[in-house]
Design an enzyme around this catalytic site. Structure first.
Site, PDB file in Angstrom:
ATOM      1  N   ASP A 214       2.944  82.602  -2.591  1.00  0.00           N
ATOM      2  CA  ASP A 214       2.344  82.549  -1.257  1.00  0.00           C
ATOM      3  C   ASP A 214       1.314  83.669  -1.171  1.00  0.00           C
ATOM      4  O   ASP A 214       1.665  84.850  -1.152  1.00  0.00           O
ATOM      5  CB  ASP A 214       3.417  82.732  -0.183  1.00  0.00           C
ATOM      6  CG  ASP A 214       2.882  82.560   1.229  1.00  0.00           C
ATOM      7  OD1 ASP A 214       1.643  82.531   1.398  1.00  0.00           O
ATOM      8  OD2 ASP A 214       3.694  82.455   2.161  1.00  0.00           O
ATOM      9  N   GLU A 240      -0.295  78.896  -3.041  1.00  0.00           N
ATOM     10  CA  GLU A 240      -0.373  78.555  -1.621  1.00  0.00           C
ATOM     11  C   GLU A 240      -1.311  79.472  -0.846  1.00  0.00           C
ATOM     12  O   GLU A 240      -1.287  80.684  -1.011  1.00  0.00           O
ATOM     13  CB  GLU A 240       1.038  78.627  -1.005  1.00  0.00           C
ATOM     14  CG  GLU A 240       1.071  78.369   0.493  1.00  0.00           C
ATOM     15  CD  GLU A 240       2.486  78.268   1.029  1.00  0.00           C
ATOM     16  OE1 GLU A 240       2.727  78.765   2.144  1.00  0.00           O
ATOM     17  OE2 GLU A 240       3.350  77.712   0.321  1.00  0.00           O
ATOM     18  N   GLU A 268      -1.095  76.196   6.611  1.00  0.00           N
ATOM     19  CA  GLU A 268      -0.235  76.931   7.544  1.00  0.00           C
ATOM     20  C   GLU A 268      -1.015  77.442   8.755  1.00  0.00           C
ATOM     21  O   GLU A 268      -0.520  77.424   9.872  1.00  0.00           O
ATOM     22  CB  GLU A 268       0.411  78.096   6.805  1.00  0.00           C
ATOM     23  CG  GLU A 268       1.186  79.064   7.662  1.00  0.00           C
ATOM     24  CD  GLU A 268       1.736  80.226   6.852  1.00  0.00           C
ATOM     25  OE1 GLU A 268       1.981  81.289   7.443  1.00  0.00           O
ATOM     26  OE2 GLU A 268       1.911  80.085   5.623  1.00  0.00           O
ATOM     27  N   ASP A 291       2.093  74.140  10.533  1.00  0.00           N
ATOM     28  CA  ASP A 291       3.216  74.683  11.298  1.00  0.00           C
ATOM     29  C   ASP A 291       3.213  73.979  12.646  1.00  0.00           C
ATOM     30  O   ASP A 291       2.237  74.060  13.397  1.00  0.00           O
ATOM     31  CB  ASP A 291       3.055  76.199  11.481  1.00  0.00           C
ATOM     32  CG  ASP A 291       4.285  76.835  12.104  1.00  0.00           C
ATOM     33  OD1 ASP A 291       4.679  76.401  13.218  1.00  0.00           O
ATOM     34  OD2 ASP A 291       4.861  77.755  11.503  1.00  0.00           O
ATOM     35  N   HIS A 318       5.098  74.192   7.327  1.00  0.00           N
ATOM     36  CA  HIS A 318       5.464  75.604   7.259  1.00  0.00           C
ATOM     37  C   HIS A 318       6.773  75.797   8.012  1.00  0.00           C
ATOM     38  O   HIS A 318       7.005  75.190   9.060  1.00  0.00           O
ATOM     39  CB  HIS A 318       4.346  76.445   7.889  1.00  0.00           C
ATOM     40  CG  HIS A 318       4.642  77.900   7.939  1.00  0.00           C
ATOM     41  ND1 HIS A 318       4.836  78.592   9.128  1.00  0.00           N
ATOM     42  CD2 HIS A 318       4.788  78.825   6.960  1.00  0.00           C
ATOM     43  CE1 HIS A 318       5.068  79.859   8.866  1.00  0.00           C
ATOM     44  NE2 HIS A 318       5.054  80.025   7.555  1.00  0.00           N
ATOM     45  N   GLU A 338      10.806  73.697   4.001  1.00  0.00           N
ATOM     46  CA  GLU A 338      10.784  75.140   3.727  1.00  0.00           C
ATOM     47  C   GLU A 338      11.822  75.857   4.592  1.00  0.00           C
ATOM     48  O   GLU A 338      11.985  75.544   5.770  1.00  0.00           O
ATOM     49  CB  GLU A 338       9.406  75.723   4.026  1.00  0.00           C
ATOM     50  CG  GLU A 338       9.334  77.234   3.820  1.00  0.00           C
ATOM     51  CD  GLU A 338       7.972  77.845   4.129  1.00  0.00           C
ATOM     52  OE1 GLU A 338       7.695  78.948   3.604  1.00  0.00           O
ATOM     53  OE2 GLU A 338       7.202  77.220   4.884  1.00  0.00           O
TER      54      GLU A 338
END
Length: 392
Positions: A214, A240, A268, A291, A318, A338
């Site tokens: 990430d 990511e 995200e 998200d 997300h 996740e």
């Protein structure tokens, strides 16, 4: 079915953990020398909180129907978002039928477009939309996933995001996503340290366990390509959010230059169907990661998911606890989910949005069955210090 009209909309601010998961105490892995766009400045390199990532706090939105039923949701945005909800968005809800989700969303978005479109304003809209779905589920006595078409699988399967993928494997997760600790400003030595950490985790986790990086918007294209190719030796599954979310052209080029078999993921910090249309039509990534508390809520996530499905692109939201779980379980192009490891040392499974949610489910051995409780199946913890700064 006639629903009671919406009577009140209330917006609260809460500090300390929960939906604003960066708002943690000292010593938490999520604030330990993680690469960010601010890492180019040495004074902001060690701690993300040092540059103010946690200043806003959690936004809590409550929507109360005339019969006393209350739907609620938590997201980020704090006091500025609370102002937007109370002073602007409430006019599109109070006195309205709560089933008018499409019309309400449309009016919230286009009435704020001149000062919104992304970021904090869309966070506020997302919080309202999620609270509206929670209310509708409670009024209908159905879980949100039933409102969205029903489950396509019996349980959710998770990968874990945290500092210890090796421990995540022991806890039954299918993969571990690590924070990237060193960005371009730390040069070749930082790049070497990133690869050494990956190599260590690969040795601990074995060949079949997913490992991902990430990068939290911290890299430039050249560094991201170098990192991807060096990480390929250790079987990195995906890289990511390597670049700024506005750099669609950079993501397009990164996807072209990444090693064969390595996935490029992002989204995200993207918002609305229009932002994700750019990512998908420009072929910027292999997985989109909206998200639901930031991209526009469930109402908008439906449109984003359909765009991804039409392109054959997976959508893995997300981590946003129950708010994404109820969606993921209804979608074939969201085959796993996740889970953010919010224990300070990433060494145990704890509720993601603690202490704000009561009854928040957590994976056991990397899997989770959703209950059939109405709405999102959780309640608001009213002992967390709710503050309503703009009561009407």
């Amino acid at each position: 079915m006639a629903f009671p009209k919406i009577k009140h909309v209330r917006a609260f601010v809460v500090r300390g953990g929960g939906a604003d998961y960066h708002d943690q105490g000292d010593g938490h892995w999520i604030d330990d020398h993680i690469a960010t766009p601010m890492s180019r400045y040495p004074e902001y390199r060690q701690s993300r909180q040092s540059f103010g990532i946690n200043v806003l706090g959690t936004l809590v939105v409550e929507i109360e129907a005339a019969d006393g039923t209350i739907g609620f949701a938590v997201t980020t945005g704090g006091e500025p978002a609370a102002y937007v909800v109370e002073k602007h968005l409430s006019r599109f809800l109070e006195g309205r039928d709560p089933s008018e989700v499409e019309k309400i969303w449309d009016q919230m978005y286009f009435s704020t477009q001149y000062y919104g479109r992304k970021g904090l304003v869309v966070n506020a809209i997302s919080g309202v939309d999620l609270a509206l779905y929670d209310l509708l589920g409670k009024l209908r006595q159905e879980p949100v996933y039933a409102l969205l078409g029903g489950k396509v699988r019996d349980e959710l399967t998770f990968y874990a995001t945290g500092a210890r993928p090796d421990l995540a494997k022991q806890m039954g997760f299918i993969g571990g996503k690590m924070p990237l600790h060193h960005g371009p400003a730390e040069g070749e030595e930082g790049l070497r340290k990133n690869i050494e950490e990956l190599a260590t985790m690969r040795e601990r986790c074995g060949e079949d366990f997913w490992l991902m990086f990430d990068c939290w918007m911290a890299l430039d294209l050249n560094y991201a390509v170098k990192l991807a190719h060096k990480a390929h030796e250790y079987g990195l599954k995906w890289i990511e959010e390597a670049l700024s979310p506005d750099d669609y052209w950079g993501y397009r080029d990164l996807k072209k230059k990444a090693p064969a078999g390595m996935l490029v993921t992002t989204g995200e910090h993207e918002a609305t169907r229009w932002g994700f249309r750019m990512l998908l039509e420009m072929e910027c990534c292999d997985i989109i990661q909206p998200d639901v508390g930031w991209c526009g809520g469930v109402t908008e996530l439906i449109k984003i998911a359909n765009l991804a499905d039409s392109k054959g692109v997976m959508m893995i939201p997300h981590g946003s606890s129950v708010y994404s779980y109820h969606f993921v379980i209804t979608r074939h192009n969201s085959p796993f989910a996740e889970f953010l490891m919010m224990a300070p040392k990433a060494d145990e499974v704890v509720p993601m949005f603690h202490p704000q949610l009561i009854g928040e489910p957590v994976p056991v051995n990397g899997k989770l069955k959703l209950s059939d409780a109405p709405g999102f199946g959780v309640e608001l913890n009213r002992e967390v210090g709710l503050h309503r700064p703009y009561a009407r």
